[in-house]
Write a protein that holds these residues in place. Structure first.
Motif, short mmCIF file in Angstrom:
data_model
loop_
_atom_site.label_atom_id
_atom_site.label_comp_id
_atom_site.label_asym_id
_atom_site.label_seq_id
_atom_site.Cartn_x
_atom_site.Cartn_y
_atom_site.Cartn_z
N LEU A 37 0.85 -1.18 0.00
CA LEU A 37 0.00 0.00 0.00
C LEU A 37 0.89 1.24 0.00
O LEU A 37 1.75 1.39 0.89
CB LEU A 37 -0.89 0.02 1.25
N PRO A 38 0.70 2.14 -0.98
CA PRO A 38 1.43 3.42 -0.92
C PRO A 38 0.93 4.23 0.27
O PRO A 38 -0.28 4.34 0.49
CB PRO A 38 1.08 4.11 -2.24
N LEU A 39 1.85 4.78 1.04
CA LEU A 39 1.48 5.63 2.17
C LEU A 39 1.47 7.07 1.69
O LEU A 39 2.46 7.56 1.14
CB LEU A 39 2.48 5.45 3.31
N VAL A 40 0.34 7.73 1.89
CA VAL A 40 0.18 9.13 1.49
C VAL A 40 -0.44 9.91 2.63
O VAL A 40 -1.21 9.37 3.42
CB VAL A 40 -0.69 9.26 0.21
N GLY A 41 -0.11 11.18 2.70
CA GLY A 41 -0.71 12.04 3.73
C GLY A 41 -0.37 11.58 5.13
O GLY A 41 0.79 11.40 5.47
N GLU A 42 -1.43 11.39 5.93
CA GLU A 42 -1.26 10.97 7.32
C GLU A 42 -2.12 9.75 7.59
O GLU A 42 -3.12 9.52 6.90
CB GLU A 42 -1.69 12.09 8.26
N GLY A 43 -1.76 9.01 8.63
CA GLY A 43 -2.58 7.86 8.99
C GLY A 43 -2.01 7.10 10.16
O GLY A 43 -1.08 7.56 10.84
N LEU A 44 -2.61 5.93 10.39
CA LEU A 44 -2.24 5.07 11.50
C LEU A 44 -1.96 3.66 10.99
O LEU A 44 -2.62 3.19 10.07
CB LEU A 44 -3.36 5.01 12.54
N ILE A 45 -1.00 3.00 11.65
CA ILE A 45 -0.66 1.61 11.33
C ILE A 45 -0.76 0.81 12.62
O ILE A 45 -0.26 1.23 13.66
CB ILE A 45 0.77 1.50 10.77
N SER A 46 -1.39 -0.35 12.54
CA SER A 46 -1.47 -1.27 13.66
C SER A 46 -0.94 -2.62 13.21
O SER A 46 -1.35 -3.15 12.19
CB SER A 46 -2.92 -1.40 14.15
N LEU A 47 -0.02 -3.17 13.99
CA LEU A 47 0.60 -4.43 13.63
C LEU A 47 -0.17 -5.60 14.25
O LEU A 47 -0.25 -5.72 15.47
CB LEU A 47 2.06 -4.46 14.09
N GLY A 48 -0.76 -6.42 13.40
CA GLY A 48 -1.39 -7.66 13.85
C GLY A 48 -2.80 -7.58 14.37
O GLY A 48 -3.39 -8.60 14.70
N ARG A 49 -3.35 -6.38 14.46
CA ARG A 49 -4.73 -6.23 14.95
C ARG A 49 -5.32 -4.95 14.39
O ARG A 49 -4.59 -4.01 14.05
CB ARG A 49 -4.76 -6.24 16.47
N PRO A 50 -6.66 -4.90 14.31
CA PRO A 50 -7.32 -3.69 13.78
C PRO A 50 -6.96 -2.44 14.57
O PRO A 50 -6.62 -2.51 15.76
CB PRO A 50 -8.81 -4.01 13.91
N VAL A 51 -7.04 -1.31 13.91
CA VAL A 51 -6.77 -0.01 14.54
C VAL A 51 -7.84 0.27 15.59
O VAL A 51 -9.03 0.19 15.29
CB VAL A 51 -6.76 1.12 13.48
N ALA A 52 -7.41 0.55 16.80
CA ALA A 52 -8.31 0.95 17.89
C ALA A 52 -7.77 2.25 18.47
O ALA A 52 -6.58 2.33 18.80
CB ALA A 52 -8.37 -0.14 18.96
N GLU A 53 -8.61 3.26 18.55
CA GLU A 53 -8.16 4.60 18.97
C GLU A 53 -7.45 4.60 20.33
O GLU A 53 -6.58 5.42 20.57
CB GLU A 53 -9.34 5.57 18.99
N ASP A 54 -7.81 3.68 21.23
CA ASP A 54 -7.20 3.67 22.56
C ASP A 54 -5.95 2.79 22.64
O ASP A 54 -5.36 2.62 23.69
CB ASP A 54 -8.23 3.21 23.60
N ASP A 55 -5.51 2.25 21.50
CA ASP A 55 -4.32 1.39 21.45
C ASP A 55 -3.07 2.26 21.59
O ASP A 55 -2.82 3.13 20.76
CB ASP A 55 -4.31 0.62 20.12
N THR A 56 -2.27 2.02 22.61
CA THR A 56 -1.06 2.81 22.83
C THR A 56 0.08 2.40 21.91
O THR A 56 1.13 3.04 21.89
CB THR A 56 -0.59 2.71 24.30
N HIS A 57 -0.10 1.33 21.14
CA HIS A 57 0.95 0.85 20.24
C HIS A 57 0.65 1.16 18.77
O HIS A 57 1.24 0.55 17.87
CB HIS A 57 1.16 -0.66 20.42
N LEU A 58 -0.26 2.10 18.54
CA LEU A 58 -0.51 2.53 17.16
C LEU A 58 0.68 3.35 16.66
O LEU A 58 1.23 4.17 17.39
CB LEU A 58 -1.76 3.40 17.07
N VAL A 59 1.04 3.12 15.41
CA VAL A 59 2.11 3.88 14.78
C VAL A 59 1.46 4.92 13.88
O VAL A 59 0.67 4.58 13.00
CB VAL A 59 3.03 2.95 13.96
#
Length: 138
Positions: free
Chosen positions: A110-132
């Motif tokens: 996936l080309p990365l453009v603009g801004e966003g979030l990456i989560s390794l191994g699990r869906p993105v959850a806003e309260d996840d402290t390990h979001l990149v």
């Protein structure tokens, strides 16, 4: 069948003509993007060739979650774009700003453009402290 004299129509090259400036931008080894984790910034410059995210201590960005693979995903710079490539067991989840979440599996890119979030191994959850987080400047 009639022969073309060349005056009637112009031969088209199989390759697209692009300006020298555009060509330089496609291979600009000074292009940079930034990843954020736990309040720290981690810069990736295209000249470094590859940026690895994962659970291992030898990754460029270590993300300590049990569902992350040791070398979970990598980012490369190809033809003017930063490209995220999944190389994990559990998938890499990406949410580009203003878009739905995407799950990459089995080497998908996936080309990365603009801004966003990456989560390794699990869906993105806003309260996840390990979001990149990531930002790719224009």
């Amino acid at each position: 069948m009639t022969a073309n004299s060349g005056d009637d129509h112009e031969e088209r090259s199989p390759t697209q003509r692009i300006s020298a400036e555009r060509m330089h931008a496609l291979y600009d080894l000074n292009a940079r993007m930034v990843f954020g984790l736990h309040g720290a910034e981690h810069w990736f410059t295209a000249g470094a060739r590859v940026f690895v995210l994962g659970r291992s201590h030898d990754c460029d960005l270590m993300v300590s979650v049990p569902v992350a693979s040791r070398h979970h995903a990598r980012v490369i710079y190809r033809k003017g774009k930063f490209v995220l490539i999944d190389q994990s067991t559990n998938g890499t989840y990406v949410r580009l700003q203003g878009n739905d979440e995407i799950c990459l599996l089995n080497g998908e890119e996936l080309p990365l453009v603009g801004e966003g979030l990456i989560s390794l191994g699990r869906p993105v959850a806003e309260d996840d402290t390990h979001l990149v987080s990531f930002t790719v400047p224009h």
